[in-house]
Design a protein around this motif. Structure first.
Motif, short mmCIF file in Angstrom:
data_model
loop_
_atom_site.label_atom_id
_atom_site.label_comp_id
_atom_site.label_asym_id
_atom_site.label_seq_id
_atom_site.Cartn_x
_atom_site.Cartn_y
_atom_site.Cartn_z
N ILE A 101 -3.53 0.56 -3.62
CA ILE A 101 -3.20 -0.85 -3.43
C ILE A 101 -2.39 -1.28 -4.65
N MET A 102 -1.17 -1.75 -4.39
CA MET A 102 -0.23 -2.08 -5.46
C MET A 102 -0.28 -3.57 -5.80
N ASP A 103 0.28 -3.92 -6.95
CA ASP A 103 0.26 -5.32 -7.39
C ASP A 103 1.36 -6.17 -6.75
N LYS A 104 2.24 -5.52 -5.95
CA LYS A 104 3.26 -6.29 -5.23
C LYS A 104 3.65 -5.57 -3.97
N ASP A 105 4.41 -6.23 -3.14
CA ASP A 105 4.89 -5.65 -1.88
C ASP A 105 6.01 -4.67 -2.20
N LEU A 106 5.63 -3.41 -2.39
CA LEU A 106 6.57 -2.35 -2.77
C LEU A 106 7.61 -2.14 -1.67
N SER B 228 -6.01 -0.82 -7.18
CA SER B 228 -7.16 0.01 -6.82
C SER B 228 -6.70 1.19 -5.98
N SER B 229 -7.55 2.19 -5.93
CA SER B 229 -7.22 3.35 -5.10
C SER B 229 -8.49 3.85 -4.42
N HIS B 230 -8.28 4.46 -3.27
CA HIS B 230 -9.39 4.90 -2.42
C HIS B 230 -9.04 6.27 -1.85
N SER B 231 -10.07 7.09 -1.63
CA SER B 231 -9.84 8.43 -1.12
C SER B 231 -10.98 8.84 -0.21
N ASP B 232 -10.66 9.66 0.79
CA ASP B 232 -11.71 10.23 1.63
C ASP B 232 -11.21 11.56 2.17
N ILE B 233 -12.15 12.46 2.43
CA ILE B 233 -11.82 13.77 2.98
C ILE B 233 -12.61 13.97 4.27
N SER B 234 -11.96 14.57 5.25
CA SER B 234 -12.64 14.93 6.49
C SER B 234 -12.96 16.42 6.43
N THR B 235 -14.24 16.74 6.44
CA THR B 235 -14.62 18.15 6.44
C THR B 235 -14.43 18.75 7.83
N LYS B 236 -14.23 17.89 8.82
CA LYS B 236 -14.01 18.35 10.20
C LYS B 236 -12.58 18.85 10.39
N THR B 237 -11.60 18.06 9.88
CA THR B 237 -10.19 18.41 10.10
C THR B 237 -9.52 19.03 8.88
N GLY B 238 -10.18 18.96 7.72
CA GLY B 238 -9.57 19.50 6.50
C GLY B 238 -8.45 18.61 5.99
N GLU B 239 -8.50 17.32 6.33
CA GLU B 239 -7.49 16.36 5.87
C GLU B 239 -8.10 15.45 4.82
N ARG B 240 -7.25 14.97 3.93
CA ARG B 240 -7.66 13.97 2.95
C ARG B 240 -6.65 12.84 2.96
N ILE B 241 -7.13 11.65 2.68
CA ILE B 241 -6.24 10.50 2.63
C ILE B 241 -6.43 9.80 1.29
N MET C 26 0.83 -1.20 0.00
CA MET C 26 0.00 0.00 0.00
C MET C 26 0.86 1.25 0.00
N VAL C 27 0.38 2.25 -0.71
CA VAL C 27 0.96 3.59 -0.65
C VAL C 27 -0.15 4.47 -0.08
N ILE C 28 0.13 5.09 1.05
CA ILE C 28 -0.87 5.91 1.73
C ILE C 28 -0.33 7.33 1.83
N THR C 29 -1.12 8.28 1.35
CA THR C 29 -0.73 9.69 1.45
C THR C 29 -1.78 10.43 2.25
#
Length: 123
Positions: free
Chosen positions: A112-117, A95-108, A40-43
């Motif tokens: 999901i990668m095809d191998k263990d990066l 695949s990729s997934h995203s969500d935003i918090s309107t409470k904290t102003g953060e987004r994530i 996984m790559v998480i930003t």
């Protein structure tokens, strides 16, 4: 000993995603930090809401509007986000997934990668 290759890739991903968001929205987040964990790559982005959005999220209907608008934008540009990750990592995004918090102003963003990066970078 810290993995400098991993740290550099994490920094490069954060920088590239901020740059793309600035081109897309006209401003980027105040801060971004990327973590490579196994396949996984998480930003995590801090300070993503515009001044207008900050006003809107004080109202219930405004919160829903901001969240919906951001989700639509993310869906429209998800291929480009994934291209950035693939180009920098050399791995395929399953695949990729995203969500935003309107409470904290953060987004994530989670990719999901095809191998263990993480393991690949350790070798």
């Amino acid at each position: 000993m810290p993995n400098t290759q991993k740290k550099k890739l994490e920094a490069d991903i954060s920088e590239a995603l901020i740059k793309y968001q600035r081109e897309l929205i006209g401003r980027g987040p105040q801060e971004a930090k990327t973590y490579i964990m196994r396949d996984m790559v998480i930003t995590r982005f801090k300070g993503v809401l515009t001044i207008e959005e900050k006003h809107l999220v004080n109202r219930d209907d405004g919160r829903k509007l901001v969240k919906h608008m951001r989700q639509l934008l993310r869906e429209m540009y998800s291929e480009k986000y994934e291209e950035i990750i693939e180009g920098l990592s050399g791995c395929k995004v399953l695949s990729s997934h995203s969500d935003i918090s309107t409470k904290t102003g953060e987004r994530i963003e989670v990719f999901i990668m095809d191998k263990d990066l993480e393991r690949t970078l350790e070798q």
